[in-house]
Design an enzyme around this catalytic site. Structure first.
Site, PDB file in Angstrom:
ATOM      1  N   LYS A  39       0.817  -1.211   0.000  1.00  0.00           N
ATOM      2  CA  LYS A  39       0.000   0.000   0.000  1.00  0.00           C
ATOM      3  C   LYS A  39       0.851   1.263   0.000  1.00  0.00           C
ATOM      4  CE  LYS A  39      -3.972   1.844   2.453  1.00  0.00           C
ATOM      5  NZ  LYS A  39      -4.869   1.697   3.580  1.00  0.00           N
ATOM      6  N   GLY A  44       6.697   0.985   5.548  1.00  0.00           N
ATOM      7  CA  GLY A  44       7.550   0.053   4.806  1.00  0.00           C
ATOM      8  C   GLY A  44       7.493   0.286   3.306  1.00  0.00           C
ATOM      9  N   CYS A  45       6.312   0.545   2.807  1.00  0.00           N
ATOM     10  CA  CYS A  45       6.154   0.753   1.361  1.00  0.00           C
ATOM     11  C   CYS A  45       6.792   2.061   0.921  1.00  0.00           C
ATOM     12  CB  CYS A  45       4.675   0.695   0.987  1.00  0.00           C
ATOM     13  SG  CYS A  45       3.928  -0.908   1.346  1.00  0.00           S
ATOM     14  N   THR A  46       6.695   3.081   1.768  1.00  0.00           N
ATOM     15  CA  THR A  46       7.337   4.353   1.457  1.00  0.00           C
ATOM     16  C   THR A  46       8.844   4.178   1.417  1.00  0.00           C
ATOM     17  OG1 THR A  46       5.514   5.596   2.444  1.00  0.00           O
ATOM     18  CG2 THR A  46       7.650   6.750   2.204  1.00  0.00           C
TER      19      THR A  46
END
Length: 155
Positions: A39, A44-46
């Site tokens: 997402k 973590g995704c950023t």
């Protein structure tokens, strides 16, 4: 059927942040890194998108293309990219063709609850469109660097 190492790049279409189609077949001819993440705008995704963005010039110097994929809509990708000055290209998917082809829609557990979600995974294809390495259940720290080293070893 889920792709395995040695398998060919699936002929799947994704959606660019501007709404235009992205044909995975167009990525054949050069090393290609495709990563799936859960997402936009989560920690973590950023971090993962920032790491791939920071190293994108090195991937390009090694002749490789990189594409990140999540289920977020194109407009959310645009906001995510602008908010963090990301340079790594992002894509969305419709339906379950991409999730099925790459086997990234999995059962997950968080705080004792079970749910379905995207398994953070990365796939490295050679210039012939053959999957030469895959990473499943990715941990973000130092992952982009590890993928870059694998790309550089292809050369």
């Amino acid at each position: 059927m889920t792709i395995q190492d040695g398998g060919a790049l699936p002929t799947i279409d994704l959606i660019a942040p501007d709404g235009s189609p992205i044909h995975l077949a167009d990525y054949a001819g050069a090393p290609f890194v495709l990563y799936f993440y859960p997402k936009d705008d989560t920690s973590g995704c950023t971090r993962e998108a920032q790491d791939f963005s920071r190293l994108l010039p090195d991937f390009h110097a090694a002749g490789a293309k990189v594409l990140g994929v999540s289920g977020d809509p194109p407009a959310k990708h645009q906001k995510f990219t602008a908010k963090y000055d990301l340079t790594v290209p992002l894509a969305s998917y419709e339906g379950d063709a991409a999730l099925t082809a790459f086997g990234v829609w999995v059962e997950k557990k968080l705080y004792g609850k079970t749910y379905m979600g995207i398994d953070r995974s990365t796939f490295l294809f050679d210039s012939s469109g053959i999957l030469v390495r895959s990473w499943r259940k990715v941990r973000v720290p130092a992952h982009a660097e590890e993928v870059l080293r694998a790309v550089q070893q292809l050369a």
